[in-house]
Scaffold this active site. Structure first.
Site, mmCIF file in Angstrom:
data_model
loop_
_atom_site.group_PDB
_atom_site.id
_atom_site.type_symbol
_atom_site.label_atom_id
_atom_site.label_comp_id
_atom_site.label_asym_id
_atom_site.label_seq_id
_atom_site.Cartn_x
_atom_site.Cartn_y
_atom_site.Cartn_z
ATOM 1 N N HIS A 128 32.865 36.338 42.338
ATOM 2 C CA HIS A 128 33.771 37.343 41.352
ATOM 3 C C HIS A 128 34.745 36.420 40.883
ATOM 4 C CE1 HIS A 128 36.384 40.303 39.613
ATOM 5 N NE2 HIS A 128 35.282 41.202 39.500
ATOM 6 N N TYR A 129 35.362 36.400 39.831
ATOM 7 C CA TYR A 129 36.822 35.572 39.307
ATOM 8 C C TYR A 129 37.800 36.025 40.177
ATOM 9 C CZ TYR A 129 38.033 39.844 36.709
ATOM 10 O OH TYR A 129 38.687 41.094 36.357
ATOM 11 N N ARG A 130 37.876 36.695 40.816
ATOM 12 C CA ARG A 130 39.164 37.133 41.650
ATOM 13 C C ARG A 130 39.154 36.368 43.101
ATOM 14 N NH1 ARG A 130 38.826 43.473 40.050
ATOM 15 N NH2 ARG A 130 40.171 43.194 38.286
#
Length: 181
Positions: A128-130
């Site tokens: 995920h981009y997080r």
């Protein structure tokens, strides 16, 4: 075991230095945990071959640290490329977590993500981009609760798998002593 989108993927890399434009990945490991931080699976610890010219270009700190740990010798002996390591990690992680679901977890992981973006872009896209960066809590504890910060002693072995477990333990420490849940 079925893949679960709530699981967390912890990653650590050892590199020849800090600049992904000049330096390379030499070791990478992953661990998958449940959200409560219990370990689900320990991935392979992969040592990536790099040329002698790359290894000789390392600064003194990296030569000393990775020399003492034996990693430089392992890198020279390895035949694994970055692309092969990347695919092995994706194949392993896909058994436990769907692509795009887990944040990248670890300590100072923006550095690992920069190297993934440069040398293992498919692995970078698996996350995920997080980010779940334990160093954020460390910096907050250092400023807001110095006793909590000082009560966790890091060994800083600079070995990918050991560093992952230390990051998980550090997050457990902050969960118990710093976060009000």
């Amino acid at each position: 075991m079925a893949a679960n989108e709530n699981r967390l993927v912890w990653l650590d890399m050892e590199m020849t230095g800090l600049d992904p434009e000049k330096e390379r990945i030499i070791e990478v490991a992953v661990v998958v945990t449940e959200p409560d931080l219990t370990v689900v699976a320990e991935g392979p610890v992969l040592v990536v071959h790099q040329s002698d010219s790359v290894l000789e270009a390392m600064d003194n700190w990296n030569k000393s640290t990775h020399g003492k740990s034996g990693l430089i010798d392992k890198v020279r002996a390895s035949t694994l490329t970055e692309a092969q390591a990347e695919q092995q990690l994706i194949d392993f992680l896909s058994q436990y977590v769907p692509a795009g679901k887990s944040p990248l977890c670890g300590n100072t992981i923006s550095q690992d993500r920069r190297f993934m973006f440069a040398y293992m872009p498919n692995l970078e896209r698996f996350f995920h981009y997080r980010n779940l960066d334990v160093s954020t809590l460390k910096e907050l504890a250092r400023r807001w609760a110095p006793a909590v910060y000082k009560s966790f002693e890091k060994k800083s072995r600079h070995e990918a798998l050991a560093d992952i477990y230390e990051s998980i333990d550090e997050l457990k420490h902050y969960r118990e002593h710093f976060l009000k849940l």
